[in-house]
Design a protein around this motif. Sequence first.
Motif, PDB file in Angstrom:
ATOM      1  N   LEU A 198       0.814  -1.218   0.000  1.00 36.99           N
ATOM      2  CA  LEU A 198       0.000   0.000   0.000  1.00 36.99           C
ATOM      3  C   LEU A 198       0.846   1.265   0.000  1.00 36.99           C
ATOM      4  CD1 LEU A 198      -2.858  -0.943   2.489  1.00 36.99           C
ATOM      5  CD2 LEU A 198      -3.004  -0.766  -0.001  1.00 36.99           C
ATOM      6  N   MET A 199       1.994   1.218   0.686  1.00 37.91           N
ATOM      7  CA  MET A 199       2.862   2.396   0.739  1.00 37.91           C
ATOM      8  C   MET A 199       3.880   2.405  -0.395  1.00 37.91           C
ATOM      9  SD  MET A 199       3.493   2.990   4.803  1.00 37.91           S
ATOM     10  CE  MET A 199       4.301   1.432   5.082  1.00 37.91           C
ATOM     11  N   GLN A 200       3.820   1.388  -1.267  1.00 39.26           N
ATOM     12  CA  GLN A 200       4.698   1.270  -2.423  1.00 39.26           C
ATOM     13  C   GLN A 200       6.175   1.261  -2.022  1.00 39.26           C
ATOM     14  OE1 GLN A 200       3.544   4.194  -5.325  1.00 39.26           O
ATOM     15  NE2 GLN A 200       1.391   3.676  -5.161  1.00 39.26           N
ATOM     16  N   LEU A 201       6.468   0.496  -0.970  1.00 37.00           N
ATOM     17  CA  LEU A 201       7.840   0.337  -0.502  1.00 37.00           C
ATOM     18  C   LEU A 201       8.450  -0.902  -1.134  1.00 37.00           C
ATOM     19  CD1 LEU A 201       7.238   0.987   3.305  1.00 37.00           C
ATOM     20  CD2 LEU A 201       8.154   2.604   1.635  1.00 37.00           C
ATOM     21  N   HIS A 202       9.767  -0.991  -1.078  1.00 40.80           N
ATOM     22  CA  HIS A 202      10.449  -2.188  -1.566  1.00 40.80           C
ATOM     23  C   HIS A 202      10.062  -3.360  -0.674  1.00 40.80           C
ATOM     24  CE1 HIS A 202      13.735  -4.991  -2.443  1.00 40.80           C
ATOM     25  NE2 HIS A 202      13.805  -4.358  -3.610  1.00 40.80           N
ATOM     26  N   GLU A 203       9.911  -4.530  -1.258  1.00 38.06           N
ATOM     27  CA  GLU A 203       9.447  -5.690  -0.481  1.00 38.06           C
ATOM     28  C   GLU A 203      10.401  -6.118   0.620  1.00 38.06           C
ATOM     29  OE1 GLU A 203      10.879  -9.403  -3.285  1.00 38.06           O
ATOM     30  OE2 GLU A 203       9.001  -8.389  -3.772  1.00 38.06           O
ATOM     31  N   ARG A 204      11.667  -5.704   0.555  1.00 36.12           N
ATOM     32  CA  ARG A 204      12.631  -6.074   1.589  1.00 36.12           C
ATOM     33  C   ARG A 204      12.855  -4.952   2.597  1.00 36.12           C
ATOM     34  NH1 ARG A 204      17.469  -8.677  -1.671  1.00 36.12           N
ATOM     35  NH2 ARG A 204      18.118  -9.397   0.367  1.00 36.12           N
ATOM     36  N   THR A 205      11.933  -4.005   2.651  1.00 36.69           N
ATOM     37  CA  THR A 205      12.019  -2.930   3.633  1.00 36.69           C
ATOM     38  C   THR A 205      11.918  -3.537   5.031  1.00 36.69           C
ATOM     39  OG1 THR A 205      10.941  -1.428   2.086  1.00 36.69           O
ATOM     40  CG2 THR A 205      11.001  -0.756   4.388  1.00 36.69           C
ATOM     41  N   PRO A 206      12.791  -3.155   5.941  1.00 34.82           N
ATOM     42  CA  PRO A 206      12.749  -3.731   7.302  1.00 34.82           C
ATOM     43  C   PRO A 206      11.396  -3.481   7.980  1.00 34.82           C
ATOM     44  CG  PRO A 206      14.755  -2.454   6.973  1.00 34.82           C
ATOM     45  CD  PRO A 206      13.896  -2.214   5.782  1.00 34.82           C
ATOM     46  N   ASP A 207      11.012  -4.436   8.814  1.00 42.25           N
ATOM     47  CA  ASP A 207       9.730  -4.350   9.526  1.00 42.25           C
ATOM     48  C   ASP A 207       9.580  -3.034  10.272  1.00 42.25           C
ATOM     49  OD1 ASP A 207       9.449  -6.902   8.608  1.00 42.25           O
ATOM     50  OD2 ASP A 207       9.342  -7.848  10.580  1.00 42.25           O
ATOM     51  N   SER A 208      10.628  -2.643  10.990  1.00 44.59           N
ATOM     52  CA  SER A 208      10.538  -1.425  11.806  1.00 44.59           C
ATOM     53  C   SER A 208      10.235  -0.210  10.934  1.00 44.59           C
ATOM     54  CB  SER A 208      11.817  -1.214  12.610  1.00 44.59           C
ATOM     55  OG  SER A 208      12.949  -1.230  11.763  1.00 44.59           O
ATOM     56  N   ALA A 209      10.859  -0.115   9.768  1.00 48.38           N
ATOM     57  CA  ALA A 209      10.601   1.018   8.875  1.00 48.38           C
ATOM     58  C   ALA A 209       9.164   0.999   8.368  1.00 48.38           C
ATOM     59  CB  ALA A 209      11.578   0.988   7.699  1.00 48.38           C
ATOM     60  N   VAL A 210       8.674  -0.176   7.995  1.00 47.03           N
ATOM     61  CA  VAL A 210       7.303  -0.292   7.488  1.00 47.03           C
ATOM     62  C   VAL A 210       6.303   0.159   8.551  1.00 47.03           C
ATOM     63  CG1 VAL A 210       5.515  -1.909   6.717  1.00 47.03           C
ATOM     64  CG2 VAL A 210       7.843  -2.124   5.838  1.00 47.03           C
ATOM     65  N   PHE A 211       6.453  -0.329   9.778  1.00 44.63           N
ATOM     66  CA  PHE A 211       5.475  -0.015  10.822  1.00 44.63           C
ATOM     67  C   PHE A 211       5.576   1.436  11.286  1.00 44.63           C
ATOM     68  CE2 PHE A 211       5.783  -4.723  11.412  1.00 44.63           C
ATOM     69  CZ  PHE A 211       4.548  -4.982  10.847  1.00 44.63           C
ATOM     70  N   PHE A 212       6.801   1.976  11.351  1.00 45.03           N
ATOM     71  CA  PHE A 212       6.927   3.387  11.726  1.00 45.03           C
ATOM     72  C   PHE A 212       6.345   4.290  10.644  1.00 45.03           C
ATOM     73  CE2 PHE A 212      10.539   2.338  14.804  1.00 45.03           C
ATOM     74  CZ  PHE A 212       9.768   2.606  15.917  1.00 45.03           C
ATOM     75  N   LEU A 213       6.633   3.983   9.382  1.00 42.90           N
ATOM     76  CA  LEU A 213       6.097   4.798   8.285  1.00 42.90           C
ATOM     77  C   LEU A 213       4.574   4.719   8.202  1.00 42.90           C
ATOM     78  CD1 LEU A 213       8.723   4.105   5.477  1.00 42.90           C
ATOM     79  CD2 LEU A 213       8.308   6.281   6.638  1.00 42.90           C
ATOM     80  N   ALA A 214       4.032   3.537   8.481  1.00 44.47           N
ATOM     81  CA  ALA A 214       2.580   3.354   8.434  1.00 44.47           C
ATOM     82  C   ALA A 214       1.900   3.896   9.685  1.00 44.47           C
ATOM     83  CB  ALA A 214       2.233   1.872   8.263  1.00 44.47           C
ATOM     84  N   GLY A 215       2.683   4.130  10.731  1.00 47.68           N
ATOM     85  CA  GLY A 215       2.088   4.570  11.993  1.00 47.68           C
ATOM     86  C   GLY A 215       1.219   3.483  12.596  1.00 47.68           C
ATOM     87  N   SER A 216       1.684   2.254  12.453  1.00 49.44           N
ATOM     88  CA  SER A 216       0.888   1.107  12.884  1.00 49.44           C
ATOM     89  C   SER A 216       1.717   0.145  13.722  1.00 49.44           C
ATOM     90  CB  SER A 216       0.357   0.364  11.651  1.00 49.44           C
ATOM     91  OG  SER A 216      -0.379  -0.773  12.025  1.00 49.44           O
ATOM     92  N   LEU A 217       1.010  -0.610  14.525  1.00 48.22           N
ATOM     93  CA  LEU A 217       1.623  -1.720  15.244  1.00 48.22           C
ATOM     94  C   LEU A 217       1.648  -2.937  14.326  1.00 48.22           C
ATOM     95  CD1 LEU A 217      -0.347  -1.358  18.591  1.00 48.22           C
ATOM     96  CD2 LEU A 217       2.077  -0.882  18.265  1.00 48.22           C
ATOM     97  N   PRO A 218       2.497  -3.929  14.612  1.00 47.20           N
ATOM     98  CA  PRO A 218       2.448  -5.180  13.852  1.00 47.20           C
ATOM     99  C   PRO A 218       1.092  -5.874  14.024  1.00 47.20           C
ATOM    100  CG  PRO A 218       4.478  -5.026  15.099  1.00 47.20           C
ATOM    101  CD  PRO A 218       3.606  -3.901  15.552  1.00 47.20           C
ATOM    102  N   GLY A 219       0.779  -6.761  13.109  1.00 45.43           N
ATOM    103  CA  GLY A 219      -0.497  -7.478  13.143  1.00 45.43           C
ATOM    104  C   GLY A 219      -0.708  -8.238  14.438  1.00 45.43           C
ATOM    105  N   SER A 220       0.350  -8.860  14.966  1.00 41.65           N
ATOM    106  CA  SER A 220       0.203  -9.613  16.209  1.00 41.65           C
ATOM    107  C   SER A 220      -0.145  -8.691  17.376  1.00 41.65           C
ATOM    108  CB  SER A 220       1.465 -10.410  16.522  1.00 41.65           C
ATOM    109  OG  SER A 220       2.582  -9.557  16.611  1.00 41.65           O
TER     110      SER A 220
END
Length: 184
Positions: free
Chosen positions: A70-92
């Motif tokens: 959804l954020m059009q990031l590279h698929e190997r973007t680290p988890d921490s970067a994805v969640f901080f950029l999305a302003g979201s917690l992990p699914g768990s």
Amino acid sequence: FMHFLFYRSKLFFLLQAGMGRNHHFDPSAVLRVHQLYALPVLLSGLSALVLSKPETGMIDTCYKNTLTHLMQLHERTPDSAVFFLAGSLPGSALLHLRQLSVFSMICNLGDNILKSLSKDILTQAKASAKSWIQDIRDLTIQYQLPHPLILLEHPLPKVKFKQLCKMKVHEYWHAKLSRDATLP
């Protein structure tokens, strides 16, 4: 597995309605629509189940991959970067908040069979046994919340418990994701 199919179908139905990659839609709006309409489908009914680590891992992976897409990031973007950029917690973590919410409802039932069974399991079951209430005990330890037996005996008001859980879960994941982001 069916949850993932329903989740993806709900999400892509929304994307076809004008939020796809080539429509230049506001990414924060896409994430908000995802949170409001697609995420509840993914987590629907899971808060009452006893899930294994691999099953929870599948939820995390699916959720992270969706946010990455959804954020059009590279698929190997680290988890921490994805969640901080999305302003979201992990699914768990989102699932844990829902599980703790269900536990809060049990705590506030008054005299009820669910409450007495929960107390019995927490006091008498072997640690190696697998049950939903033992998962809740593990979550309260992980997030440094009061022990479930204390909460069953002296339940907190719903809003206060929800605020406490949200604060502790956010603190835990912020610290964890921050550590992960600083590792070489």
